[in-house]
Design a protein around this motif. Sequence first.
Motif, PDB file in Angstrom:
ATOM      1  N   VAL A 186       0.861  -1.174   0.000  1.00 51.89           N
ATOM      2  CA  VAL A 186       0.000   0.000   0.000  1.00 51.89           C
ATOM      3  C   VAL A 186       0.898   1.224   0.000  1.00 51.89           C
ATOM      4  O   VAL A 186       2.107   1.134   0.200  1.00 51.89           O
ATOM      5  CB  VAL A 186      -0.937   0.018   1.223  1.00 51.89           C
ATOM      6  CG1 VAL A 186      -1.877  -1.168   1.196  1.00 51.89           C
ATOM      7  CG2 VAL A 186      -0.127   0.017   2.510  1.00 51.89           C
ATOM      8  N   GLY A 187       0.278   2.360  -0.217  1.00 53.28           N
ATOM      9  CA  GLY A 187       1.080   3.571  -0.242  1.00 53.28           C
ATOM     10  C   GLY A 187       0.342   4.646  -0.972  1.00 53.28           C
ATOM     11  O   GLY A 187      -0.568   4.352  -1.750  1.00 53.28           O
ATOM     12  N   PRO A 188       0.750   5.876  -0.733  1.00 49.49           N
ATOM     13  CA  PRO A 188       0.058   6.973  -1.386  1.00 49.49           C
ATOM     14  C   PRO A 188       0.207   6.906  -2.907  1.00 49.49           C
ATOM     15  O   PRO A 188       1.103   6.242  -3.424  1.00 49.49           O
ATOM     16  CB  PRO A 188       0.734   8.224  -0.825  1.00 49.49           C
ATOM     17  CG  PRO A 188       1.924   7.771  -0.087  1.00 49.49           C
ATOM     18  CD  PRO A 188       1.789   6.328   0.188  1.00 49.49           C
ATOM     19  N   SER A 189      -0.679   7.613  -3.553  1.00 49.31           N
ATOM     20  CA  SER A 189      -0.631   7.660  -5.012  1.00 49.31           C
ATOM     21  C   SER A 189       0.718   8.192  -5.456  1.00 49.31           C
ATOM     22  O   SER A 189       1.206   9.181  -4.919  1.00 49.31           O
ATOM     23  CB  SER A 189      -1.751   8.569  -5.498  1.00 49.31           C
ATOM     24  OG  SER A 189      -1.709   8.687  -6.879  1.00 49.31           O
ATOM     25  N   GLY A 190       1.307   7.525  -6.396  1.00 51.52           N
ATOM     26  CA  GLY A 190       2.603   7.970  -6.887  1.00 51.52           C
ATOM     27  C   GLY A 190       3.762   7.428  -6.085  1.00 51.52           C
ATOM     28  O   GLY A 190       4.901   7.795  -6.308  1.00 51.52           O
ATOM     29  N   SER A 191       3.484   6.526  -5.179  1.00 54.20           N
ATOM     30  CA  SER A 191       4.575   6.015  -4.354  1.00 54.20           C
ATOM     31  C   SER A 191       5.374   4.946  -5.074  1.00 54.20           C
ATOM     32  O   SER A 191       6.469   4.597  -4.648  1.00 54.20           O
ATOM     33  CB  SER A 191       4.018   5.463  -3.048  1.00 54.20           C
ATOM     34  OG  SER A 191       3.079   4.448  -3.339  1.00 54.20           O
ATOM     35  N   GLY A 192       4.854   4.416  -6.158  1.00 58.84           N
ATOM     36  CA  GLY A 192       5.632   3.458  -6.933  1.00 58.84           C
ATOM     37  C   GLY A 192       5.062   2.057  -6.960  1.00 58.84           C
ATOM     38  O   GLY A 192       5.747   1.113  -7.351  1.00 58.84           O
ATOM     39  N   LYS A 193       3.804   1.915  -6.575  1.00 60.61           N
ATOM     40  CA  LYS A 193       3.204   0.576  -6.535  1.00 60.61           C
ATOM     41  C   LYS A 193       3.166  -0.075  -7.911  1.00 60.61           C
ATOM     42  O   LYS A 193       3.605  -1.213  -8.094  1.00 60.61           O
ATOM     43  CB  LYS A 193       1.775   0.662  -5.969  1.00 60.61           C
ATOM     44  CG  LYS A 193       1.699   1.230  -4.564  1.00 60.61           C
ATOM     45  CD  LYS A 193       0.298   1.212  -4.027  1.00 60.61           C
ATOM     46  CE  LYS A 193      -0.675   2.130  -4.747  1.00 60.61           C
ATOM     47  NZ  LYS A 193      -0.379   3.555  -4.599  1.00 60.61           N
ATOM     48  N   THR A 194       2.649   0.680  -8.860  1.00 62.22           N
ATOM     49  CA  THR A 194       2.540   0.115 -10.212  1.00 62.22           C
ATOM     50  C   THR A 194       3.925  -0.222 -10.768  1.00 62.22           C
ATOM     51  O   THR A 194       4.142  -1.284 -11.353  1.00 62.22           O
ATOM     52  CB  THR A 194       1.828   1.110 -11.138  1.00 62.22           C
ATOM     53  OG1 THR A 194       0.523   1.339 -10.616  1.00 62.22           O
ATOM     54  CG2 THR A 194       1.726   0.590 -12.551  1.00 62.22           C
ATOM     55  N   THR A 195       4.843   0.677 -10.533  1.00 66.86           N
ATOM     56  CA  THR A 195       6.211   0.445 -10.993  1.00 66.86           C
ATOM     57  C   THR A 195       6.770  -0.825 -10.367  1.00 66.86           C
ATOM     58  O   THR A 195       7.408  -1.640 -11.046  1.00 66.86           O
ATOM     59  CB  THR A 195       7.101   1.641 -10.617  1.00 66.86           C
ATOM     60  OG1 THR A 195       6.434   2.842 -10.991  1.00 66.86           O
ATOM     61  CG2 THR A 195       8.438   1.564 -11.298  1.00 66.86           C
ATOM     62  N   LEU A 196       6.464  -1.007  -9.095  1.00 67.91           N
ATOM     63  CA  LEU A 196       6.956  -2.189  -8.394  1.00 67.91           C
ATOM     64  C   LEU A 196       6.324  -3.459  -8.963  1.00 67.91           C
ATOM     65  O   LEU A 196       6.995  -4.472  -9.179  1.00 67.91           O
ATOM     66  CB  LEU A 196       6.651  -2.066  -6.900  1.00 67.91           C
ATOM     67  CG  LEU A 196       7.060  -3.242  -6.033  1.00 67.91           C
ATOM     68  CD1 LEU A 196       8.569  -3.420  -6.055  1.00 67.91           C
ATOM     69  CD2 LEU A 196       6.571  -3.066  -4.600  1.00 67.91           C
ATOM     70  N   GLY A 197       4.999  -3.360  -9.194  1.00 69.99           N
ATOM     71  CA  GLY A 197       4.291  -4.523  -9.740  1.00 69.99           C
ATOM     72  C   GLY A 197       4.898  -4.954 -11.070  1.00 69.99           C
ATOM     73  O   GLY A 197       5.129  -6.138 -11.319  1.00 69.99           O
ATOM     74  N   LEU A 198       5.175  -3.981 -11.930  1.00 73.28           N
ATOM     75  CA  LEU A 198       5.759  -4.307 -13.229  1.00 73.28           C
ATOM     76  C   LEU A 198       7.176  -4.844 -13.054  1.00 73.28           C
ATOM     77  O   LEU A 198       7.558  -5.836 -13.688  1.00 73.28           O
ATOM     78  CB  LEU A 198       5.769  -3.073 -14.124  1.00 73.28           C
ATOM     79  CG  LEU A 198       4.387  -2.645 -14.639  1.00 73.28           C
ATOM     80  CD1 LEU A 198       4.465  -1.288 -15.307  1.00 73.28           C
ATOM     81  CD2 LEU A 198       3.868  -3.685 -15.632  1.00 73.28           C
ATOM     82  N   ALA A 199       7.926  -4.194 -12.157  1.00 69.78           N
ATOM     83  CA  ALA A 199       9.320  -4.599 -11.967  1.00 69.78           C
ATOM     84  C   ALA A 199       9.402  -6.032 -11.475  1.00 69.78           C
ATOM     85  O   ALA A 199      10.308  -6.791 -11.848  1.00 69.78           O
ATOM     86  CB  ALA A 199      10.005  -3.662 -10.977  1.00 69.78           C
TER      87      ALA A 199
END
Lengths: 482, 530, 315, 276
Positions: free
Chosen positions: B43-56
Amino acid sequence: GGDTKDGGGGDRFRAAFTAGGSQETLDPHVAPNFVDQARAKALYDTLATYTDDMSARARLAESWESDTSGTRWRIRLRTAEFHDGNPVTAKDVLHSYRRAADPATGSPSQVLLSAIDFDASRADGERSVLFVLKAPNFEFPTVLAGPGTEIIPDGTKDFREPIGSGPFTYVSFTPGGTARYRRWADHWDGAPHIAELEIVPANEESARLNALLSGQVHYAADMAGASVERLKKEGSTRLLTARRATAQQLLLRTGRKPFDDPRLVRAVQLGIDREALVRVALAGHGEVGNDLFGMGLRGYPEDLEPRERDVDEARKLVAEAGAEGLAVTVETSSVDAAWEPAAELMARQLREFGLRLTANTRASSTYFSEIKTKGVAAFNTTSTLPVSDFLQQRVRGGAARNQTQYASEEFDALLDRARTTRGEQERLGLLARAQKIARDGSGLLVWAFSDANDAVGPSVSGLRAAPPNSHDWARFDRVRVG
Amino acid sequence: MTGHADPPLLDLQEVSAHADGAERPLLDRVALTVVAGGVTAVVGPSGSGKTTLGLASLGASRNGVRLGGRALLAGTDLLGLSPARRPAARAGTAAHLPQHPETVLDPLRRAGGALTELAALGHPVRAARKAAARRVTALAGLDWEAVRRRFPHQLSGGQQQRLALASALVTGAELLVLDEPTSGLDPALAHALGRTVRALADGGAGVLLLSHDLRLVRETADRVLVLENGRVVDDGTAPDLLGTGAPLSADEPPAARHRATRELLAAEHGTGAAGRNTTPALAPGGGGVAATGVVVRRRSGDPLAGPVSLEFPPGSRTALLGPSGSGKTTFARVLAGLTTPTRGDVRFEGRPLPRRVDRRTAELRRVVQYVHQSSAESFEDHRPVLGQLAYTARLLRGLPEAEATAEAMEAAGALGLDEALLHRTPGRLSGGQLQRCALVRALTAQPALLVCDEVTSALDTVSRRRVLDALPRLLAPAGTALLFVSHDLPAVRALTTEAVLFDAGRCVRRGPVEEVLPAEGGPHGLSPAR
Amino acid sequence: MRAYLLRRSLLAVIQCLVVLVAVFAVGTLLPGDTADVLRGELGTPEQVAALRTQLGLDEPAWTRFGHWLGSLLTGHLGNSLTTGLPVGDDIGRRIGVTLLLGVPALVLVTVVAPLLGTVSGLREGSRTDRTLNTAAVVLHAVPEFVLGLLLVASVSLAAGLLPATAIGMDTAALIAQPAVLVLPVAVLTARHLCDLARQVRAGVAAGRHGPVAEHLRLLGTRERTVVLRHVLPGALGPAAQQFARCVEGLLGGAVLVESVFGFRGLGSGFVEAVQNRDLPQVQTYALLFAGTAVVVNLVGDLVAFRLAPRREVTA
Amino acid sequence: MTPRTKTDAVRTRARHPWIASALLGVPVLVALAGPWTAGDAPSAEGALPSQPPGAGHPLGTDVLGRDVLWLVLHGGASVLGSALGALLVGLAVGVPLGLLAAGPRRGFDESVMRGLDLLLAFPGLLVLMTLAATGHRDWYWLVTVAGILQVPAVARLVRGAALEPGSRTVVEALWMQGHGWAYIHLRHLARQLAAPLATDAGGRFAVVLYLLASANFLGLGLPSSSPDWAVLIERNSDALFTQPAAVLVPAGLLTALCVGGNLLVDRALARRRTDR
Ligand SMILES: Nc1ncnc2c1ncn2[C@@H]1O[C@H](COP(=O)(O)OP(=O)(O)OP(=O)(O)O)[C@@H](O)[C@H]1O
Ligand SMILES: Nc1ncnc2c1ncn2[C@@H]1O[C@H](COP(=O)(O)OP(=O)(O)OP(=O)(O)O)[C@@H](O)[C@H]1O
Ligand SMILES: [Mg+2]
Ligand SMILES: [Mg+2]
């Protein structure tokens, strides 16, 4: 016969021509193109044929003679048969001539044949015909050799399975497509050497050339400029070059402005650089013309001075006529490859003495019918014809094919006198006088004579160069392959 | 639960992500593991990098992002493989549900065919594929027969979301990376999805859940990581970190949770009632935008929505509720002039508006503004966002460029968007950031009616709070009426006074929010009264 | 879909009619008529007039058009003015030749263009791509006749591998000797192939980095499947239009190739008919070409429709 | 960590497209600068026609006995101008029509496309022949007609390619935001169409080029004596084997032009894709 093996097999001869397309028929009396003539020569015979200088020589006719007035001509036929075994008779001749003289048929010789009074003419036995002319004409024998006067069996109207008396018999034909013939062993002049003849259409010059070079055909008609060069280099094939075969003309309409002013006609005559035209437009494959038709033919006045270019005189004439800077349009088309370069060159030459020439390119298929009525200047070509015929049909005032609208009573009178003159020398003298008059005033400028080139493959013998319309041109019964 | 002898399904070691021209890394040496049978949530605020992490974690990145570190998928380091060889390593092992499912569904393929084809990844036997496709469709909450022959564009937002989920499930992967799986779903479906995820994990799959939906995380996750600015700042079991969902007690020791975690939790509750308090009184005598007798049918004649008649007086706040696929978006689009109604029309101050937006003059386009449900797709992808936002005020209100830009920047700031973000192209923004941008774009028109289609679906609790707080303020100056299409009931409660409940394209209930909505904390569904 | 097809078919008939009227109108604008052409240089005015009456060309133009249309409705295409034979005869012979050239070329284009385009597009920027792409553009930019003549000179004349021309060969002969077709089909194919391959290439290059393709890869889909099932169909949408042009071009006869190699196909037939001012024949050709164009476009539209579904909601 | 996810498309960016630039640049340079470098009149007027390269004529002579080098230097501008002109006419009319047809109005779509089908079904050759026969022989007629003949194909291509991007969410958002038809279609959608359109235009350029050249034999457009490259190729085609320079030099220049242009376009497109 679906067999289409390459040529060179020995017994089959294939010749490629520019064809007329789907409008073609085997009706010999409608023979607008050279290929029609070649086909007609295979299937049919004429009473007479032209020698190379366009004098008449007997063919189906054994002999002819006229009465002293030149109005009644008796023709005796040789013994010959049609392909169906029936003999060639006087009746057949009369039928053929009647048909060809009918305007509805469309024979190129119709005008000449219409001089015959068919009501008075008659068969005089099986193998003798008596022609009665409407007016005396001692040049009549040349009519017997004219294109579109082939002898067909009496009553023939349909040409789907044509029967003639020529050296080959009909096998198959589709309009615009291949025509196939077989040797006819019973021909009166002896059987052809080849067993089969095929006349194939190929309108593109490069296609004919490639077919010849690759051995697909033995004969390729009508090779021009660059192809000729290539064939010369090639070496293995042989060129048949008929010199001076085509008269290249510039028609100036003397009946219309601005060429109703003889000074302008004369200015053009003097001003064009014929040498340059021959060198460039004809790529050197021709000879300078002297504004007269028929160089080298019987009746051509050889003794005339050639025209010398005189730009100053021409400029003076233009100035006198008050025509400096005058714009003139010349009609051209792609009918003849030489016209457009010639037009371009003439435009430059005419500019030197104050005339502005522009070319108007017309569609080739309707070019000739258009220039009959339109424009003031046009290009034209005529292949070899008897000089007297040419003068009668193209130069005489009021003649149907007189496109320059030249009308000279003096010229007409000389022609008439010539026709009724029995003595050959005397007659030719009169013709020469007439031509001298027409040369200056008729507006018909023969600026060059171009060569006609055909080419044959390495295995072909028995063919020689001959001008189109003459007897030996595209005649394949003496050909040998191998 | 699996023993620790097994290697984890996914093991991220020191994963970093850098973007060209970004001053700080998008991910900063993130480490995490997902084990078979476990659900790890980020979890984390918007723009914290969740999507980036998921893709990575699957060895992938968006344009312009470079990855570093090791991403071990079932023991294979994906980042060590060439990009061309990664798909093979992922096939049947890992699957991904993207945050914007609408962009990844092949527009040329019908749902059934596309699913069956993907089934090949996990089902070598041809015969089993169809059955698998059927099964996962049901699992994702869709009716196979209903969607089988449809193209993606014929599905509602929530349906697209579920179709994308089905495509992830159908590959039979052991590891599922789910990026905001509930963003387009109504509460009932969201709840069902939670159960499904848990069931999958219990069946042996590993799940990496990237979500701002704390309720979902609580219901499913074993382990939770909190991400902020690309760094893992907090890590623990779900109950430890997120609690029960009740408001934080004041006596909790501050050290137990990181500040970011506390902020997330704090923002989850107590939505400001400020919005409702400032609602101006309804202008008497009508005015404003009204829909009368709107009916939308498909070409084939099937009804999609209507007949519906609704009024939106100036300053009013209306919620449009209803299960996924009930025709909310369809109706909203009619108001905006994007879908031509088969019958009925939309009126402004008594006069009908042209039916299609391109026939409306600038003046009339301003009347109704609409924020798309798929807001990420509503930007031109080659130019910076700020310029795109400024166009609204320039074109619709005739402001000069500088002023329009300043105004857009101000509104964006109010919604929690940094100025620096706005100079990027949309491809370089996160889902929540784009969603707020879309809102800014519509707001700056100062319309008579603002139609928001799921504008909080991609937002974390903190950002959502900011939006809910700021929105009434931003609407007030022009007396803009609001139509709030949403599944987010707390937000609805916070923001709106009236509610309309849709079901199967019809308006089945309407009235004050409290009457239409079930009591807070009650059952998750909105059962339409018949 | 069926209603749409029906409507389009009806429209097709109307379109063909409009084209026919237009072609006739334009045809009457051309100078000269069949009589002029047939009698040519040597024809005297009387001969031309006689022929004109015989052919019925002295009737007003629209009466002639009416006659022709009337006979068309009864299933006859009329008689050629130049030959007097039914126009179907000549066109029938030529269709065979055109099909023999066009169909193999079409098959080649259909198979090879997507293949080359895909290979090239997937390796955009690579050496393979640059080579293929350059070759395609060169082949496309070299004038057709230069290509044809150079091929003949090298393959046929110098190497003696293949026949140089097809002069004097009808459909049956061509079928019996298919080697003749190789060079002309190659020349014909070259141009269209390049066009289409480049179009596919552009589509593939654009589609292979799209979000859908990336997502499929993320799910572990093999590259081959991504390309075949997703990237290629997406690229074929715009290419379908190009393909329609190509079918038209190939079936409408190829004037240049026909003349270089001495074929008698529809292309040269049409030119001939126009040159002969043979309006019944010209109109029959126009009908044939228009019909082909309309049908090909219809199919192209259906394909494009499937490959780019519209968002349709309401009627 | 070193960046690893480089695609081959990115690799090409590093290198400058020297070859493509040269291929495009040489013909353009010859076309633009040629008339200045060569004198006003062809040297040695009235030389023998179709002579292979030799003294005085570095590239030999053409069928009219003119110096091929001089012609080549003078004939580029007109060919580029008229082909580009025709192409522009085709695009200027075809692109908006295609975009309109791809728009939401089905009725309009149908009428435009069916109307264009008519044009497509109409034999282009007949149009050219009629133009020639009715005396409309000036070059601008030809350029216009050649352009118009391209319209149906261009419009169809555009329509096909615009259907999908035209119904995207972003287009709706742009409408809503107050953008006009022109912005949405000519700026936003045109970007989406750039790839198929540029690819098509590359090929179409060659088509137009030779359409213009072949029209000369109908007596349309440029006079057959003009030094225009396309006319040169057409006029000297018979001499391909005896004086190849007269055909191959202009043909080579045109081919280089097409190849260079197309390669550069392709690169630009590839670059845009990776830059996004
Ligand atoms: N290519 C890029 N260049 C620069 N910055 C980028 C790029 N891609 C993403 N970002 C930034 O990286 C951050 C992380 O983005 P990411 O999409 O991972 O966020 P997120 O946690 O998924 O957010 P959300 O909850 O809003 O979806 C964001 O601030 C975004 O603006
Ligand atoms: N173009 C279309 N063709 C056919 N059916 C459609 C189309 N667009 C939407 N639908 C269907 O219409 C119904 C209503 O869709 P709509 O998008 O309005 O739902 P929604 O209430 O907004 O749902 P969600 O909450 O999931 O966004 C859905 O069942 C959807 O599948
Ligand atoms: Mg995200
Ligand atoms: Mg919706």
